[in-house]
Design an enzyme around this catalytic site. Structure first.
Site, PDB file in Angstrom:
ATOM      1  N   ASP A  79       0.886  -1.173   0.000  1.00  0.00           N
ATOM      2  CA  ASP A  79       0.000   0.000   0.000  1.00  0.00           C
ATOM      3  C   ASP A  79       0.916   1.212   0.000  1.00  0.00           C
ATOM      4  O   ASP A  79       1.617   1.477   0.986  1.00  0.00           O
ATOM      5  CB  ASP A  79      -0.882  -0.023   1.257  1.00  0.00           C
ATOM      6  CG  ASP A  79      -1.801   1.182   1.330  1.00  0.00           C
ATOM      7  OD1 ASP A  79      -1.571   2.180   0.611  1.00  0.00           O
ATOM      8  OD2 ASP A  79      -2.769   1.133   2.122  1.00  0.00           O
ATOM      9  N   TYR A 208      -8.126  15.209  -9.217  1.00  0.00           N
ATOM     10  CA  TYR A 208      -7.463  14.128  -9.957  1.00  0.00           C
ATOM     11  C   TYR A 208      -6.528  14.719 -11.021  1.00  0.00           C
ATOM     12  O   TYR A 208      -5.365  14.331 -11.130  1.00  0.00           O
ATOM     13  CB  TYR A 208      -8.510  13.223 -10.608  1.00  0.00           C
ATOM     14  CG  TYR A 208      -7.922  12.131 -11.477  1.00  0.00           C
ATOM     15  CD1 TYR A 208      -7.392  10.973 -10.908  1.00  0.00           C
ATOM     16  CD2 TYR A 208      -7.883  12.260 -12.866  1.00  0.00           C
ATOM     17  CE1 TYR A 208      -6.849   9.977 -11.700  1.00  0.00           C
ATOM     18  CE2 TYR A 208      -7.342  11.268 -13.666  1.00  0.00           C
ATOM     19  CZ  TYR A 208      -6.828  10.127 -13.078  1.00  0.00           C
ATOM     20  OH  TYR A 208      -6.275   9.141 -13.868  1.00  0.00           O
ATOM     21  N   VAL A 210      -5.168  17.732 -11.176  1.00  0.00           N
ATOM     22  CA  VAL A 210      -3.995  18.418 -10.601  1.00  0.00           C
ATOM     23  C   VAL A 210      -3.010  17.385 -10.023  1.00  0.00           C
ATOM     24  O   VAL A 210      -1.796  17.554 -10.141  1.00  0.00           O
ATOM     25  CB  VAL A 210      -4.407  19.479  -9.547  1.00  0.00           C
ATOM     26  CG1 VAL A 210      -3.175  20.152  -8.945  1.00  0.00           C
ATOM     27  CG2 VAL A 210      -5.322  20.539 -10.174  1.00  0.00           C
ATOM     28  N   LYS A 212      -2.317  14.563 -11.243  1.00  0.00           N
ATOM     29  CA  LYS A 212      -1.547  14.022 -12.376  1.00  0.00           C
ATOM     30  C   LYS A 212      -0.587  15.082 -12.939  1.00  0.00           C
ATOM     31  O   LYS A 212       0.476  14.744 -13.446  1.00  0.00           O
ATOM     32  CB  LYS A 212      -2.492  13.479 -13.456  1.00  0.00           C
ATOM     33  CG  LYS A 212      -3.315  12.263 -12.990  1.00  0.00           C
ATOM     34  CD  LYS A 212      -2.440  11.069 -12.620  1.00  0.00           C
ATOM     35  CE  LYS A 212      -3.238   9.831 -12.275  1.00  0.00           C
ATOM     36  NZ  LYS A 212      -2.423   8.655 -11.926  1.00  0.00           N
TER      37      LYS A 212
HETATM   38  P1  NAP Z   1      -8.489   0.917 -11.137  1.00  0.00           P
HETATM   39  O1  NAP Z   1      -9.106  -0.132 -11.968  1.00  0.00           O
HETATM   40  O2  NAP Z   1      -9.303   1.644 -10.137  1.00  0.00           O
HETATM   41  O3  NAP Z   1      -7.190   0.279 -10.432  1.00  0.00           O
HETATM   42  C1  NAP Z   1      -6.402   1.050  -9.570  1.00  0.00           C
HETATM   43  C2  NAP Z   1      -5.419   0.150  -8.877  1.00  0.00           C
HETATM   44  O4  NAP Z   1      -4.631   0.940  -7.967  1.00  0.00           O
HETATM   45  C3  NAP Z   1      -6.109  -0.931  -8.021  1.00  0.00           C
HETATM   46  O5  NAP Z   1      -5.349  -2.096  -8.043  1.00  0.00           O
HETATM   47  C4  NAP Z   1      -6.092  -0.305  -6.629  1.00  0.00           C
HETATM   48  O6  NAP Z   1      -6.200  -1.242  -5.592  1.00  0.00           O
HETATM   49  C5  NAP Z   1      -4.709   0.321  -6.680  1.00  0.00           C
HETATM   50  N1  NAP Z   1      -4.479   1.267  -5.600  1.00  0.00           N
HETATM   51  C6  NAP Z   1      -5.224   2.329  -5.247  1.00  0.00           C
HETATM   52  N2  NAP Z   1      -4.685   2.918  -4.171  1.00  0.00           N
HETATM   53  C7  NAP Z   1      -3.573   2.230  -3.849  1.00  0.00           C
HETATM   54  C8  NAP Z   1      -2.593   2.336  -2.835  1.00  0.00           C
HETATM   55  N3  NAP Z   1      -2.661   3.279  -1.905  1.00  0.00           N
HETATM   56  N4  NAP Z   1      -1.566   1.449  -2.831  1.00  0.00           N
HETATM   57  C9  NAP Z   1      -1.490   0.479  -3.766  1.00  0.00           C
HETATM   58  N5  NAP Z   1      -2.402   0.298  -4.718  1.00  0.00           N
HETATM   59  C10 NAP Z   1      -3.433   1.164  -4.764  1.00  0.00           C
HETATM   60  O7  NAP Z   1      -7.858   2.056 -12.052  1.00  0.00           O
HETATM   61  P2  NAP Z   1      -7.085   1.942 -13.457  1.00  0.00           P
HETATM   62  O8  NAP Z   1      -7.967   2.504 -14.487  1.00  0.00           O
HETATM   63  O9  NAP Z   1      -6.499   0.596 -13.618  1.00  0.00           O
HETATM   64  O10 NAP Z   1      -5.925   3.008 -13.180  1.00  0.00           O
HETATM   65  C11 NAP Z   1      -4.542   2.663 -13.117  1.00  0.00           C
HETATM   66  C12 NAP Z   1      -3.736   3.921 -13.353  1.00  0.00           C
HETATM   67  O11 NAP Z   1      -4.044   4.443 -14.660  1.00  0.00           O
HETATM   68  C13 NAP Z   1      -4.058   5.042 -12.369  1.00  0.00           C
HETATM   69  O12 NAP Z   1      -2.875   5.711 -12.007  1.00  0.00           O
HETATM   70  C14 NAP Z   1      -4.957   5.970 -13.177  1.00  0.00           C
HETATM   71  O13 NAP Z   1      -4.934   7.297 -12.710  1.00  0.00           O
HETATM   72  C15 NAP Z   1      -4.377   5.821 -14.564  1.00  0.00           C
HETATM   73  N6  NAP Z   1      -5.296   6.186 -15.638  1.00  0.00           N
HETATM   74  C16 NAP Z   1      -6.427   5.457 -15.878  1.00  0.00           C
HETATM   75  C17 NAP Z   1      -7.273   5.825 -16.912  1.00  0.00           C
HETATM   76  C18 NAP Z   1      -8.526   5.052 -17.262  1.00  0.00           C
HETATM   77  O14 NAP Z   1      -9.273   5.490 -18.163  1.00  0.00           O
HETATM   78  N7  NAP Z   1      -8.793   3.915 -16.643  1.00  0.00           N
HETATM   79  C19 NAP Z   1      -6.969   6.958 -17.711  1.00  0.00           C
HETATM   80  C20 NAP Z   1      -5.803   7.681 -17.436  1.00  0.00           C
HETATM   81  C21 NAP Z   1      -4.971   7.269 -16.405  1.00  0.00           C
HETATM   82  P3  NAP Z   1      -7.646  -1.683  -4.976  1.00  0.00           P
HETATM   83  O15 NAP Z   1      -8.209  -2.728  -5.896  1.00  0.00           O
HETATM   84  O16 NAP Z   1      -7.271  -2.211  -3.634  1.00  0.00           O
HETATM   85  O17 NAP Z   1      -8.496  -0.470  -4.924  1.00  0.00           O
END
Ligand code: NAP
Length: 292
Positions: A79, A208, A210, A212
């Site tokens: 975490d 979010y 800001v 990034k």
């Molecule tokens: P997601 O499906 O919500 O997955 C996020 C992951 O991060 C989950 O495994 C979550 O764990 C984990 N996490 C959250 N807080 C944490 C912490 N304190 N320590 C360790 N792990 C933690 O989101 P995603 O879409 O895959 O996003 C992944 C990355 O891509 C993020 O940085 C996001 O900002 C970026 N991103 C996503 C999109 C999009 O359209 N999806 C677009 C641009 C950028 P839990 O399962 O325990 O919550």
């Protein structure tokens, strides 16, 4: 590139129990499964142990529980908002794994809906900014990135500073900024939320976005650090696009497999420092201007 005794490229992915982190691990395993050219040892991490172990089991089933998956896919609880959890992971790396070839800082959070207050800032920045920086700095302090290794940060195109006022953009563009100054800048945004002056100060109202912007600036600052450059360590941030994950939601344009192409491209980029690319932000596997 320096490899460990088994000639494997060691890659740690944060927040990999689901979404893009999981997709990155899966795509790397697919490549390793299909060809001996890709010899990876992958450390899948998650903040919740049960969710992480379930994902490991899912991957083992998908890949037929081969010897490769048995031995080269490893789980660690991590975490990034917990100092103890970071320390445990760092100590485990020191004792059991050794330095990484690639650190993929993927873990992130985003609130759904228009809620905007200091709690949204605190929760969002705890993971997307402060946790990501803390973990990266602890890894570096312990020399846990190999020379010619890489640090990749999954950020977002929303981290383009264009949506800020000219004055705030100027703050972000400051040359030779130190990490401490960047944290102070982030905390100024928090104070403006507290005082209700965020709009007039030119921050807007998207925690979010800001968060990034701040992590993209951190990428740039870190990439020019003397110890990073002298060890040939590459540092990049990237955007996966709008991807169908729990965060992206079902209306997103990209399937998971499409969203992980750019982060995986950066993992596989030649392990050779190129100052034209160092510290840059990537979208669709190309450098994109985000105003910094
Ligand atoms: P997601 O499906 O919500 O997955 C996020 C992951 O991060 C989950 O495994 C979550 O764990 C984990 N996490 C959250 N807080 C944490 C912490 N304190 N320590 C360790 N792990 C933690 O989101 P995603 O879409 O895959 O996003 C992944 C990355 O891509 C993020 O940085 C996001 O900002 C970026 N991103 C996503 C999109 C999009 O359209 N999806 C677009 C641009 C950028 P839990 O399962 O325990 O919550």
């Amino acid at each position: 590139m320096q490899k460990n005794s088994e000639n494997l490229i060691s890659i740690l992915v944060t927040g990999a129990n689901k979404g893009i982190g999981y997709g990155i691990v899966k795509m790397l395993l697919e490549k390793a499964h299909l060809s001996n050219v890709y010899r990876y040892k992958i450390i899948l991490t998650s903040r919740d142990e049960q969710r992480g172990l379930e994902t490991i089991e899912k991957l083992k089933v998908q890949f037929g529980n081969s010897d490769y998956i048995q031995n080269k896919l490893v789980y660690r609880k991590l975490d990034i908002t917990s100092k103890e959890s970071i320390e445990e992971c760092v100590n485990w790396l020191k004792a059991e794994n050794g330095p990484l070839d690639v650190l993929v800082n993927n873990a992130g959070v985003a609130f759904k809906g228009p809620e905007f207050n200091t709690n949204v800032f605190d929760v969002t920045f705890a993971t997307n900014v402060f946790g990501t920086i803390d973990f990266t700095e602890k890894i570096l302090e312990s020399n846990l990135i190999k020379p010619l290794g890489k640090i990749i940060i999954v950020a977002s195109s929303l981290g383009n500073i264009i949506s800020l006022s000219t004055g705030r953009q100027k703050d972000f563009k400051k040359e030779n900024m130190q990490v401490k100054e960047l944290i102070e800048l982030a905390n100024r945004f928090r104070t403006s939320i507290e005082l209700g002056t965020n709009e007039q100060e030119g921050w807007g109202k998207n925690c979010y976005a800001v968060s990034k912007m701040v992590i993209n600036k951190y990428t740039q600052i870190l990439s020019q650090r003397e110890s990073i450059l002298s060890n040939g360590i590459q540092v990049y941030s990237c955007c996966p696009g709008w991807v169908k994950t729990d965060m992206g939601g079902p209306k997103a344009f990209r399937e998971l497999d499409e969203g992980v192409i750019c982060p995986v491209y950066l993992v596989e980029l030649q392990h050779m420092l190129d100052m034209e690319l160092q510290g840059k932000f990537f979208y669709d596997c190309k450098v994109k201007d985000i105003g910094l």
